[in-house]
Design a protein around this motif. Sequence first.
Motif, PDB file in Angstrom:
ATOM      1  N   TYR A  91      -3.350   2.503  10.735  1.00 44.67           N
ATOM      2  CA  TYR A  91      -2.126   2.967  10.001  1.00 44.67           C
ATOM      3  C   TYR A  91      -2.038   4.322  10.426  1.00 44.67           C
ATOM      4  O   TYR A  91      -2.852   5.079  10.403  1.00 44.67           O
ATOM      5  N   ILE A 142      10.730   2.114  10.937  1.00 45.57           N
ATOM      6  CA  ILE A 142       9.583   3.151  10.687  1.00 45.57           C
ATOM      7  C   ILE A 142      10.219   3.784   9.271  1.00 45.57           C
ATOM      8  O   ILE A 142      11.084   4.291   9.251  1.00 45.57           O
ATOM      9  N   PRO A 143       9.193   3.590   8.297  1.00 50.91           N
ATOM     10  CA  PRO A 143       9.526   4.234   7.269  1.00 50.91           C
ATOM     11  C   PRO A 143       9.499   5.639   7.144  1.00 50.91           C
ATOM     12  O   PRO A 143       8.467   6.039   7.582  1.00 50.91           O
ATOM     13  N   LEU A 169       8.724   8.416   5.061  1.00 52.03           N
ATOM     14  CA  LEU A 169       8.268   8.820   3.803  1.00 52.03           C
ATOM     15  C   LEU A 169       8.052  10.462   3.506  1.00 52.03           C
ATOM     16  O   LEU A 169       7.357  10.800   2.681  1.00 52.03           O
ATOM     17  N   LEU A 170       8.615  11.196   4.418  1.00 57.10           N
ATOM     18  CA  LEU A 170       8.796  12.669   4.352  1.00 57.10           C
ATOM     19  C   LEU A 170       9.220  13.071   2.989  1.00 57.10           C
ATOM     20  O   LEU A 170      10.454  12.609   2.624  1.00 57.10           O
ATOM     21  N   ILE A 196       0.851  -1.162   0.085  1.00 54.92           N
ATOM     22  CA  ILE A 196       0.054   0.040   0.153  1.00 54.92           C
ATOM     23  C   ILE A 196       0.662   1.214   0.093  1.00 54.92           C
ATOM     24  O   ILE A 196       0.385   2.185  -0.160  1.00 54.92           O
ATOM     25  N   LYS A 246       6.102   0.296  19.230  1.00 60.78           N
ATOM     26  CA  LYS A 246       6.825   0.657  17.867  1.00 60.78           C
ATOM     27  C   LYS A 246       6.412  -0.003  16.497  1.00 60.78           C
ATOM     28  O   LYS A 246       6.474   0.330  15.708  1.00 60.78           O
ATOM     29  N   ARG A 247       6.073  -1.474  16.972  1.00 61.77           N
ATOM     30  CA  ARG A 247       5.865  -2.351  15.768  1.00 61.77           C
ATOM     31  C   ARG A 247       4.353  -2.937  15.716  1.00 61.77           C
ATOM     32  O   ARG A 247       3.679  -2.817  16.676  1.00 61.77           O
ATOM     33  N   ALA A 248       3.978  -2.973  14.304  1.00 60.89           N
ATOM     34  CA  ALA A 248       2.714  -3.506  14.270  1.00 60.89           C
ATOM     35  C   ALA A 248       2.528  -4.913  14.402  1.00 60.89           C
ATOM     36  O   ALA A 248       3.734  -5.547  14.201  1.00 60.89           O
ATOM     37  N   PRO A 249       1.323  -5.579  15.018  1.00 60.07           N
ATOM     38  CA  PRO A 249       0.278  -4.816  15.272  1.00 60.07           C
ATOM     39  C   PRO A 249       0.500  -4.409  16.781  1.00 60.07           C
ATOM     40  O   PRO A 249       1.184  -4.596  17.319  1.00 60.07           O
ATOM     41  N   TYR A 264       5.130   6.095  20.190  1.00 59.12           N
ATOM     42  CA  TYR A 264       5.537   4.587  20.318  1.00 59.12           C
ATOM     43  C   TYR A 264       5.576   4.135  21.842  1.00 59.12           C
ATOM     44  O   TYR A 264       5.276   2.944  22.115  1.00 59.12           O
ATOM     45  N   GLN A 296       4.466  13.880  10.810  1.00 63.02           N
ATOM     46  CA  GLN A 296       5.771  14.423  10.474  1.00 63.02           C
ATOM     47  C   GLN A 296       6.795  14.536  11.562  1.00 63.02           C
ATOM     48  O   GLN A 296       8.011  14.596  11.232  1.00 63.02           O
ATOM     49  N   HIS A 310       0.552   0.545  12.360  1.00 65.88           N
ATOM     50  CA  HIS A 310       1.669   0.714  11.457  1.00 65.88           C
ATOM     51  C   HIS A 310       2.173   2.054  11.538  1.00 65.88           C
ATOM     52  O   HIS A 310       1.326   3.007  10.967  1.00 65.88           O
ATOM     53  N   PHE A 311       3.153   2.524  11.978  1.00 64.57           N
ATOM     54  CA  PHE A 311       3.547   3.941  12.209  1.00 64.57           C
ATOM     55  C   PHE A 311       4.443   4.264  10.852  1.00 64.57           C
ATOM     56  O   PHE A 311       5.302   3.559  10.356  1.00 64.57           O
ATOM     57  N   HIS A 312       4.359   5.665  10.457  1.00 66.42           N
ATOM     58  CA  HIS A 312       4.989   6.086   9.154  1.00 66.42           C
ATOM     59  C   HIS A 312       5.382   7.631   9.558  1.00 66.42           C
ATOM     60  O   HIS A 312       4.520   8.151  10.133  1.00 66.42           O
ATOM     61  N   ARG A 313       6.365   8.066   8.971  1.00 67.73           N
ATOM     62  CA  ARG A 313       6.853   9.609   9.001  1.00 67.73           C
ATOM     63  C   ARG A 313       6.379  10.222   7.487  1.00 67.73           C
ATOM     64  O   ARG A 313       6.733   9.481   6.646  1.00 67.73           O
ATOM     65  N   GLY A 314       5.595  11.225   7.564  1.00 67.72           N
ATOM     66  CA  GLY A 314       5.152  11.586   6.174  1.00 67.72           C
ATOM     67  C   GLY A 314       4.484  12.960   6.441  1.00 67.72           C
ATOM     68  O   GLY A 314       4.083  13.322   7.513  1.00 67.72           O
ATOM     69  N   CYS A 326       3.541   4.141  -1.548  1.00 67.57           N
ATOM     70  CA  CYS A 326       3.864   4.766  -2.693  1.00 67.57           C
ATOM     71  C   CYS A 326       4.761   5.988  -2.450  1.00 67.57           C
ATOM     72  O   CYS A 326       4.880   6.396  -1.441  1.00 67.57           O
ATOM     73  N   PHE A 377       0.741   6.878   0.357  1.00 65.71           N
ATOM     74  CA  PHE A 377       0.086   5.481   0.456  1.00 65.71           C
ATOM     75  C   PHE A 377      -0.877   5.361  -1.035  1.00 65.71           C
ATOM     76  O   PHE A 377      -1.029   6.379  -1.637  1.00 65.71           O
TER      77      PHE A 377
END
Lengths: 71, 207
Positions: B71, A57-58, A60-61, A8, B89-92, B84, B75, B95-99, A10, B106
């Motif tokens: 999910y 931790i990805p 994706l910034l 999922i 910090k781990r799923a389940p 965390y 930032q 599911h963490f992401h920086r963005g 991208c 996605f």
Amino acid sequence: MKESLLEILCCPLDKHDLELEDAEYATDDDGDETDEIVAGVLVCSECGERYPIEDGIPNLLPPDMREETPA
Amino acid sequence: MGILENKARARLFYKYLSKVYDQVNPFIWNEEMRADALELLDLEADATVLDVGCGTGFATEGLLEHVDEVYALDQSEHQLEQAYAKLGKRAPPVHFHRGDAERLPFATDTFDVVWSSGSIEYWPNPILALREFRRVLKPGGQVLVVGPNYPDSFVAQKLADSIMLFYDEYEADRMFKRAGFEDVKHLFQGPSYDPDVAITTIGRAPE
């Protein structure tokens, strides 16, 4: 991150698929590799932008929002 | 638009604000308000849910009372560290992401629900972010955004305009419809001493 997450994720810039490079997997109690990726790089198949996986931790910034200087 | 129109300024302001965020936050957004907002969603246990701007994980925790996995994206590494500590910090389950909310990492048509609370006021271009929410939602999927309601008093309005985005229900309606959402509805929420401090908007991605 779970390896299945790749389905999922991208590229945040152009929304193309990401390819996993230099992946390191966590190991279970028996020393076998799990599906948990702890380190690696996600590379956009279109623009080539690289997104690091930091302690699982990805990050994706988009590059203009990263505080760190790229290695 | 206030001074947060510029994205670099927004980040600087956010860094400053994050220092006092945990003291300020409980007054405008508490567990009761969170529960009321969650009631607005159709959440099955196996729903695919994204929490944008999850911060310290307050809403993520609430979502996990209804669904098995969440999910979550933010930032700020600093805020995520606190999430965390609470949720692992781990799923389940998470599911963490920086963005970035305006440039989500996605695939299109991924989520049943996109939730964002206490984050929209920091987005330099909320319509861009809302369009991204619509893109990653499955057709018919639900969006829920909690933000600060535009204050009634003149002085508070001047202050609000100068620092960040506040909006009323007409502005919210305009933003969500421009981003392509349908069935847009609003709910005002707040503690008893300030009952309409927050505006919660829900909508659906077109089928």
